[in-house]
Design an enzyme around this catalytic site. Structure first.
Site, PDB file in Angstrom:
ATOM      1  N   LYS A   1      47.690  10.427  66.593  1.00 42.25           N
ATOM      2  CA  LYS A   1      47.898   9.027  66.175  1.00 42.25           C
ATOM      3  C   LYS A   1      46.727   8.578  65.313  1.00 42.25           C
ATOM      4  CE  LYS A   1      49.525   5.923  69.070  1.00 42.25           C
ATOM      5  NZ  LYS A   1      49.528   5.102  70.322  1.00 42.25           N
TER       6      LYS A   1
HETATM    7  C1  E4P Z   1      51.820   2.528  70.901  1.00 38.23           C
HETATM    8  O1  E4P Z   1      51.688   3.531  70.297  1.00 38.23           O
HETATM    9  C2  E4P Z   1      50.751   1.546  71.140  1.00 38.23           C
HETATM   10  O2  E4P Z   1      49.698   2.268  71.677  1.00 38.23           O
HETATM   11  C3  E4P Z   1      51.125   0.476  72.114  1.00 38.23           C
HETATM   12  O3  E4P Z   1      52.507   0.353  72.227  1.00 38.23           O
HETATM   13  C4  E4P Z   1      50.458  -0.851  71.853  1.00 38.23           C
HETATM   14  O4  E4P Z   1      51.009  -1.727  72.780  1.00 38.23           O
HETATM   15  P1  E4P Z   1      50.290  -3.042  73.317  1.00 38.23           P
HETATM   16  O5  E4P Z   1      50.668  -4.140  72.414  1.00 38.23           O
HETATM   17  O6  E4P Z   1      50.885  -3.211  74.688  1.00 38.23           O
HETATM   18  O7  E4P Z   1      48.819  -2.782  73.352  1.00 38.23           O
END
Ligand code: E4P
Length: 229
Positions: free
Chosen positions: A86
């Site tokens: 990522k």
């Molecule tokens: C996904 O890849 C992200 O890490 C995640 O969904 C972010 O979500 P949040 O808004 O709950 O931090």
């Protein structure tokens, strides 16, 4: 459509795997921090409880493209499996996407808060682009609309990339993206549980089972009937 678990608690992941068709796990630095464990060991444990071939998405924390590439390579060597690197859609993250893809790794572009970021990340070579649906909603941007727009753009250019919609707080947000046919979503175990929970289902099945109990005896099942033959 792929369904992933956006969590790093092994017990919660195992419980979700027990009853839902899950294709992998996504993590981010905050999700790993919440578990308070050594993150590489934790990722290996997560990989080991997942069915073979499941996706595991791990976020790079370096700020500069060179360091992101080095970090991704190190992670790749330390964590076997269907790993997705990522990368944030920062300027440096954009620079790192094609370099990491060139190294033979799969990239998920993360932190997406606009349609243009999603399109550009796909063009740079990301396999998945992750719009943060609920976070956009919190900024007054319609997150579902942006995720849908990215999905339609990727399909209209026939790009080898899919939306991996992320950051959900309720099942309605997920449902709309299921309707739109996006490639993948990732959500926490409680949001995933809410996708199938319906009190009307529980009431209907309870009524039916109660009636069958009147016929064959309470708490008895077909198994009892067959074994008594
Ligand atoms: C996904 O890849 C992200 O890490 C995640 O969904 C972010 O979500 P949040 O808004 O709950 O931090």
């Amino acid at each position: 459509m792929l369904m992933l678990i956006d969590h790093a608690n092994v017990e919660a992941i195992e419980k979700t795997l027990d009853y839902l068709p899950i294709d992998g796990v996504t993590t981010n630095p905050t999700i790993l921090y919440r578990e308070g464990k050594e993150p590489l060991d934790l990722l290996r444990r997560i990989r080991d409880v997942l069915p073979v071939g499941s996706q595991i998405h791990v976020q790079i924390v370096s700020q500069r493209a060179d360091d992101m590439v080095a970090e991704a390579k190190a992670l790749r060597s330390a964590l076997s499996g269907n790993l997705f690197i990522k990368l944030p859609v920062t300027r440096e993250g954009f620079a790192a996407i094609p370099r990491i893809v060139k190294e033979g790794m799969q990239v998920t572009a993360t932190g997406i808060h606009s349609s243009m970021q999603g399109f550009m990340a796909a063009k740079a070579g990301a396999r998945y682009v992750a719009p943060y649906v609920n976070r956009m909603d919190n900024y007054g941007i319609d997150g579902v609309r942006v995720a849908t727009e990215i999905h339609k753009t990727l399909r209209s250019y026939d790009m080898h990339a899919d939306v991996l919609a992320a950051s959900f707080k309720n099942s309605e947000q997920v449902l709309e993206l299921v309707r739109q046919g996006v490639g993948a979503i990732t959500a926490a175990p409680d949001v995933l549980a809410a996708l199938i929970k319906n009190p009307a289902t529980d009431a209907a099945i309870a009524d039916q089972n109660r009636d069958f109990g009147f016929l064959i005896g309470e708490k008895r099942t077909w198994l009892d009937l067959v074994n008594e033959r």
